[in-house]
Scaffold this motif. Structure first.
Motif, short mmCIF file in Angstrom:
data_model
loop_
_atom_site.label_atom_id
_atom_site.label_comp_id
_atom_site.label_asym_id
_atom_site.label_seq_id
_atom_site.Cartn_x
_atom_site.Cartn_y
_atom_site.Cartn_z
N VAL A 1 0.71 -1.35 -0.03
CA VAL A 1 -0.09 0.00 0.11
C VAL A 1 0.89 1.20 0.12
O VAL A 1 1.79 1.29 0.47
CB VAL A 1 -0.94 -0.08 1.12
CG1 VAL A 1 -2.08 -1.20 1.20
CG2 VAL A 1 -0.30 0.04 2.67
N ALA A 2 0.47 2.45 -0.54
CA ALA A 2 1.13 3.72 -0.55
C ALA A 2 0.23 4.71 -1.05
O ALA A 2 -0.93 4.24 -1.81
CB ALA A 2 2.28 3.60 -1.75
N ASP A 3 0.25 5.80 -0.44
CA ASP A 3 -0.71 7.12 -1.01
C ASP A 3 0.17 7.40 -2.20
O ASP A 3 0.99 8.54 -2.38
CB ASP A 3 -0.59 8.07 0.03
CG ASP A 3 -1.23 9.18 -0.37
OD1 ASP A 3 -1.98 9.05 -1.58
OD2 ASP A 3 -1.34 10.15 0.27
N LEU A 4 -0.30 6.59 -3.23
CA LEU A 4 0.67 6.92 -4.59
C LEU A 4 0.20 8.22 -5.06
O LEU A 4 1.09 8.69 -5.92
CB LEU A 4 0.28 5.77 -5.58
CG LEU A 4 1.27 5.60 -6.65
CD1 LEU A 4 2.77 5.44 -6.24
CD2 LEU A 4 0.85 4.47 -7.76
N ARG A 5 -0.78 8.87 -4.99
CA ARG A 5 -1.26 9.93 -5.84
C ARG A 5 -1.45 11.15 -4.84
O ARG A 5 -1.66 12.43 -5.19
CB ARG A 5 -2.78 9.86 -6.30
CG ARG A 5 -2.71 8.50 -7.30
CD ARG A 5 -4.40 8.31 -7.66
NE ARG A 5 -4.58 7.41 -6.43
CZ ARG A 5 -6.14 7.78 -6.03
NH1 ARG A 5 -6.76 8.83 -6.85
NH2 ARG A 5 -6.67 7.44 -4.82
N VAL B 1 -3.74 0.36 -3.08
CA VAL B 1 -3.39 -0.70 -2.88
C VAL B 1 -2.50 -1.23 -4.19
O VAL B 1 -3.09 -1.11 -5.34
CB VAL B 1 -4.37 -2.05 -2.83
CG1 VAL B 1 -3.98 -3.27 -2.67
CG2 VAL B 1 -5.21 -1.53 -1.44
N LEU B 2 -1.11 -1.63 -4.29
CA LEU B 2 -0.47 -1.82 -5.32
C LEU B 2 -0.47 -3.38 -5.31
O LEU B 2 -0.24 -4.22 -4.47
CB LEU B 2 1.01 -1.40 -5.10
CG LEU B 2 1.06 0.11 -5.29
CD1 LEU B 2 2.36 0.39 -4.63
CD2 LEU B 2 1.07 0.41 -6.74
N VAL B 3 -1.00 -4.02 -6.60
CA VAL B 3 -1.02 -5.62 -6.79
C VAL B 3 0.20 -5.86 -7.83
O VAL B 3 0.04 -5.35 -9.21
CB VAL B 3 -2.50 -5.67 -7.14
CG1 VAL B 3 -2.67 -7.16 -7.24
CG2 VAL B 3 -3.59 -5.10 -6.23
N SER C 1 1.39 -7.56 -15.05
CA SER C 1 1.05 -6.28 -15.28
C SER C 1 1.11 -5.74 -13.69
O SER C 1 1.33 -6.51 -12.66
CB SER C 1 -0.39 -6.05 -15.54
OG SER C 1 -1.08 -6.79 -14.68
N VAL C 2 1.31 -4.29 -13.52
CA VAL C 2 1.14 -3.70 -12.31
C VAL C 2 -0.04 -3.04 -12.18
O VAL C 2 -0.36 -1.97 -12.94
CB VAL C 2 2.54 -2.87 -12.09
CG1 VAL C 2 2.29 -1.94 -10.72
CG2 VAL C 2 3.72 -3.72 -12.05
N VAL C 3 -0.81 -3.18 -11.30
CA VAL C 3 -2.22 -2.65 -11.23
C VAL C 3 -2.45 -1.90 -9.81
O VAL C 3 -1.88 -2.38 -8.86
CB VAL C 3 -3.32 -3.65 -11.11
CG1 VAL C 3 -4.68 -3.14 -11.08
CG2 VAL C 3 -3.20 -4.52 -12.40
N VAL C 4 -2.81 -0.68 -9.70
CA VAL C 4 -3.08 0.21 -8.53
C VAL C 4 -4.54 0.02 -8.42
O VAL C 4 -5.28 0.50 -9.20
CB VAL C 4 -2.29 1.42 -8.65
CG1 VAL C 4 -2.98 2.32 -9.70
CG2 VAL C 4 -2.74 2.32 -7.22
N LEU C 5 -5.09 -0.14 -6.94
CA LEU C 5 -6.40 -0.16 -6.79
C LEU C 5 -6.47 1.41 -6.05
O LEU C 5 -6.00 1.60 -4.79
CB LEU C 5 -6.88 -1.09 -5.95
CG LEU C 5 -6.51 -2.70 -6.35
CD1 LEU C 5 -7.26 -3.88 -5.32
CD2 LEU C 5 -7.23 -2.63 -7.79
N GLU C 6 -7.00 2.27 -6.79
CA GLU C 6 -7.01 3.61 -6.24
C GLU C 6 -8.34 3.66 -5.43
O GLU C 6 -9.37 3.70 -5.50
CB GLU C 6 -7.14 4.39 -7.50
CG GLU C 6 -5.83 4.31 -8.34
CD GLU C 6 -6.02 5.53 -9.92
OE1 GLU C 6 -5.08 5.74 -10.26
OE2 GLU C 6 -7.17 6.09 -9.82
N ASN C 7 -7.98 4.15 -4.03
CA ASN C 7 -8.76 4.66 -2.98
C ASN C 7 -9.42 6.20 -3.08
O ASN C 7 -8.71 6.88 -3.08
CB ASN C 7 -8.05 4.36 -1.69
CG ASN C 7 -8.83 4.25 -0.49
OD1 ASN C 7 -9.74 4.61 -0.66
ND2 ASN C 7 -8.27 4.15 0.67
N ASP C 8 -10.85 6.16 -3.16
CA ASP C 8 -11.47 7.33 -3.23
C ASP C 8 -11.83 7.75 -1.68
O ASP C 8 -12.40 8.78 -1.36
CB ASP C 8 -12.67 7.18 -4.07
CG ASP C 8 -13.82 6.23 -3.41
OD1 ASP C 8 -13.48 5.79 -2.47
OD2 ASP C 8 -14.89 6.41 -3.87
N GLY C 9 -11.24 7.07 -0.70
CA GLY C 9 -11.48 7.47 0.42
C GLY C 9 -12.82 7.14 1.21
O GLY C 9 -12.93 7.09 2.39
#
Length: 434
Positions: free
Chosen positions: A124-128, A135-137, A152-160
């Motif tokens: 996990v990271a606050d990538l943006r 969540v980095l997968v 592949s590299v997939v980020v599951l972007e968290n809208d909060g």
């Protein structure tokens, strides 16, 4: 003097009472009470030996359906509510899920994002920079060996609001088994370390964050078989380096030393001439608590053998960081099918123990061990302590203070790849027996 002794005894009794009620009710307490409770528990734990009666196990999350392929777990407070949750990679169902601790000791599971093919690793990271953990997968495409460019590299972007949206950062590459966000340059942006196991072909790259969601790839190693590649300042110079465990024909631990500007020098820290060594997991931890990051890794992979299972050379080892770029090899102990090393003070003694699980043991043997602790005597002499024989086929274990009481619990995931299937599990929580 007598008054002082009475006051100390009274304080200890009060701490013990607080621990009893906090554990019984499974409710958060104030910071002051939590500190007192943790201190009281640690005194008790020092007298409790590591062994099969140290933990009690229970399934958490969704029940096992069929034969689970849990490829990775991550313990993290994903929603910031102060309670630790568990993220799950399910390689058979191609899902990432969130086992949320909704109340202390109470867990509920939900899928997050859209399906990810062959998920292998989670970070996990606050990538943006939104203030929410993404969540980095790592996606292998498929779990069994394959040389196609399906990773592949997939980020599951968290809208909060507990809603996650898939965003592909890299695709059409050799099967990806590791990704982590780290500051690798002076840009202030989070870059990515990517390990690609592939099969016959693979590599390690780092992806430079150019801003605006754009990344530029730089190759570090042109070899297949990367298991883990964590980022860490290995030599204390303030620059983030990369340590990688590379299996297949290499069976080596690499260090990529960073000059701070994204230029890396590759060093092989240790390796085996046994091409069937079975490198299976690596973690960075300060084992001897001297302020320098050490390297702990396992060799226990039995995936590629004609008959999956253990080999006599399987086990756990650590590379002691002596400073000045020097590392000293130590064999911790033998353990058939060893996977997923974890460093944690299990008994509250102040010394770091090492835990490993077995993914590839002889499960026809009722004495085969699935979960092992190597107990530290304080001088980094480790004694093997059997924690469990069942459930079997455990390929990942993580350690964390799940209930904020100062005690370390374990979480395991099962990869039911080959028979017998007598003790099927999925995700298991290992709690201290009361």
């Amino acid at each position: 003097m007598k008054r002082l002794l009475c006051a100390v005894v009274t304080a200890l009794l009060v701490a013990g009472v607080l621990v009893f009620f906090l554990r019984a009710r499974r409710m958060p307490a104030s910071a002051q009470a939590s500190t007192a409770a943790a201190a009281g528990e640690r005194r008790v734990l020092q007298k409790q030996p590591l062994g099969p009666d140290f933990y009690a196990s229970r399934a958490i999350g969704k029940p096992a359906e069929g034969l689970p392929w849990i490829t990775d777990l991550l313990v993290v407070d994903l929603d910031g509510d102060g309670l630790k949750d568990v993220l799950v990679c399910d390689g058979r169902l191609n899902k990432v899920s969130w086992i949320r601790q909704v109340r202390l000791g109470v867990f509920e599971e939900q899928d997050i994002g859209q399906p990810v093919q062959g998920p292998a690793h989670l970070e996990v990271a606050d990538l943006r920079g939104t203030g929410h953990l993404d969540v980095l997968v790592s996606s292998m495409g498929v779990v069994p060996p394959d040389n196609e460019k399906i990773g592949s590299v997939v980020v599951l972007e968290n809208d909060g609001t507990n809603h996650f949206t898939n965003h592909v950062l890299l695709d059409n590459v050799a099967r990806v088994t590791y990704v982590q966000a780290a500051h690798l340059t002076q840009s202030g942006r989070l870059d990515l370390v990517v390990g690609q196991f592939g099969y016959i072909e693979g590599e390690i790259r780092w992806m430079e964050n150019l801003g605006g969601g754009q990344f530029k790839s730089h190759q570090l190693l042109d070899l297949p078989g990367t298991i883990h590649a964590p980022a860490v300042d290995l030599n204390g110079d303030g620059k983030t380096d990369i340590v990688a465990l590379v299996s297949q024909d290499s069976e080596e631990v690499h260090a990529f030393m960073n000059d701070g500007n994204g230029n890396f020098q590759d060093r092989v820290l240790h390796g085996s001439t046994n091409k069937d060594y079975g490198s299976s997991g690596l973690v960075i931890a300060d084992v001897n608590q001297d302020g320098r990051p050490d390297i702990v890794y396992t060799n226990g992979d039995g995936f590629d053998y004609a008959t999956p299972g253990s080999r006599p050379w399987h086990g756990v080892q650590w590379l002691e960081n002596k400073g000045a770029g020097k590392f000293l090899f130590h064999r911790v102990g033998d353990f058939p099918g060893a996977f997923s090393p974890v460093v944690a003070d299990l008994r509250g003694t102040g010394y770091n123990d090492i835990v490993s699980c077995s993914g590839f043991n002889d499960w026809n043997d009722p004495d085969a061990v699935s979960l092992m602790a190597f107990e530290n005597d304080g001088s980094e002499h480790f004694t093997p302590r059997i924690l469990a024989h069942v459930p079997t086929h455990l390929i990942v274990v993580k350690a964390a203070d799940m209930f904020n009481d100062g005690r370390i619990e374990l979480v395991t995931g099962a990869f039911m790849f080959y028979p017998p299937y007598d003790h099927v599990s999925r995700v298991t929580l290992w709690e201290h027996k009361e």
